[in-house]
Design an enzyme around this catalytic site. Sequence first.
Site, PDB file in Angstrom:
ATOM      1  N   GLY A  49       0.841  -1.189   0.000  1.00 17.15           N
ATOM      2  CA  GLY A  49       0.000   0.000   0.000  1.00 17.15           C
ATOM      3  C   GLY A  49       0.872   1.233   0.000  1.00 17.15           C
ATOM      4  O   GLY A  49       1.936   1.260  -0.635  1.00 17.15           O
ATOM      5  N   CYS A  50       0.457   2.273   0.688  1.00 15.69           N
ATOM      6  CA  CYS A  50       1.221   3.520   0.766  1.00 15.69           C
ATOM      7  C   CYS A  50       2.655   3.243   1.184  1.00 15.69           C
ATOM      8  O   CYS A  50       2.913   2.682   2.249  1.00 15.69           O
ATOM      9  CB  CYS A  50       0.550   4.462   1.770  1.00 15.69           C
ATOM     10  SG  CYS A  50       1.518   5.937   2.134  1.00 15.69           S
ATOM     11  N   PHE A  51       3.624   3.641   0.348  1.00 15.22           N
ATOM     12  CA  PHE A  51       5.004   3.236   0.632  1.00 15.22           C
ATOM     13  C   PHE A  51       5.654   3.996   1.781  1.00 15.22           C
ATOM     14  O   PHE A  51       6.689   3.584   2.286  1.00 15.22           O
ATOM     15  CB  PHE A  51       5.888   3.270  -0.610  1.00 15.22           C
ATOM     16  CG  PHE A  51       5.871   4.517  -1.453  1.00 15.22           C
ATOM     17  CD1 PHE A  51       5.497   5.760  -0.955  1.00 15.22           C
ATOM     18  CD2 PHE A  51       6.244   4.441  -2.801  1.00 15.22           C
ATOM     19  CE1 PHE A  51       5.502   6.898  -1.756  1.00 15.22           C
ATOM     20  CE2 PHE A  51       6.267   5.570  -3.606  1.00 15.22           C
ATOM     21  CZ  PHE A  51       5.890   6.797  -3.082  1.00 15.22           C
TER      22      PHE A  51
END
Length: 439
Positions: A45-47
Amino acid sequence: MSIGLLLSLTIVLAIAVFTSWTGKAAMAAPIDATAAHERIVLGMGCFWGAEKRLAALPGVVATSVGYAGGERENPSYYQVLADERRPTVRNHAEVVQVTFDPGQISLAQILATFWENHDPTQGNRQGNDIGTNYRSAIYFTAPAQQKVAEMTRATYQTALTAAGFGKITTEIAALTQFYPAEPEHQQYLVRNPSGYCGLGGIGVKFPTAVKSTPPSTASSAAAVQVTDLSRAQQLIVFASIQCSYCAQFDRDIAANWAGTVPIITTTSTQLPDGWTLAQPLWATPTVVLFRDATEVARFTGYQGQPAAFWRWLGEQLLTPEEQHIAYQHGTERPFTGNLLDQHTPGTYIDPLTGAALFRSDSKFNSGSGWPSFFQPINGAVTLHEDESHGMKRTEVRSASSGIHLGHVFNDGPAPTGQRYCINSHVLRFIPDQLTPAAE
């Protein structure tokens, strides 16, 4: 000072700060791993949040966020967002490139953290972040990494299924290219501690102690001695220190072992000469079945469910006909069982656990064509309603392994008036002269 000179100094300072922060200029890391370090690329997901969690692991020497798994060359952050609106383009996923020292941390340990810290069942999203660019992904850099990824996926799927979650959707594929993200995205949450991080696990622990056990722990113990092993058939439990599931396996199964195959537990990975594993060990506890000193099967991921272990062992030790009876409620043909005419004093045991089920002094000739007993050993079996085949019967199962044994009817002799009609194929017989008489 001119505006141009000020801008140049600002860029130089930004690069210096970034390099100091990573300690290794991680963005410039080549795809080929060095002899000392390995690399894996993970999408959670969001890195931003993914990098923060993975960078905190001891043994991880560098991390860099970026893009992988898509078609566009040299993408930017906003191009990836734009490509999400183009259904004909395979988009990149937001990923973290993790460089690690395998002498300090194993890939399995890293992947245990990976699985626990996001929801791998959501498909093309992660929490409130929706899109293929937020998909769960493992991009491996060597074939051995693929095997570990698939094994840890299978192990975590077992835990998720037990907890009521669905199938894992994580993409597992070879890394073709890693594109570093812009400097402002690198180590974002270190520089912005209150920044957004739409990332979190689902509360299901990875079902082994691999997260906290360094690779060297097991190998530092004394090697297994060949005199402790049965070459024909042997179970070895590979455990580790400070492994809660190892201790639970010992309590649930190994400590009171009476099975038909010998078993030992070791904290070493060193086997005697001539004994071979089919693949490296990557988690504890792992139970390996050897025949002729060669691995033929293994059970990894014990999490306090004895039935799952006994089912696995049954699939290794029982013949297809025996498995059909044990797990599919089958029945052997009457008058064909090898124990029907057994009249020697002794004990009838579970073929997997070795638990005593019936004594010969409770056996009688019912004329039905199956071994019949008027009572089991106390606590040895469990009874269950069975309405299959249009009949109402009472099924008999082994209390220790859960396998199907047969049925019980109320037409037996005194003193119980019951007839336990049992299949020979799911019994083993031990004559009294080979074992102490059952109490």
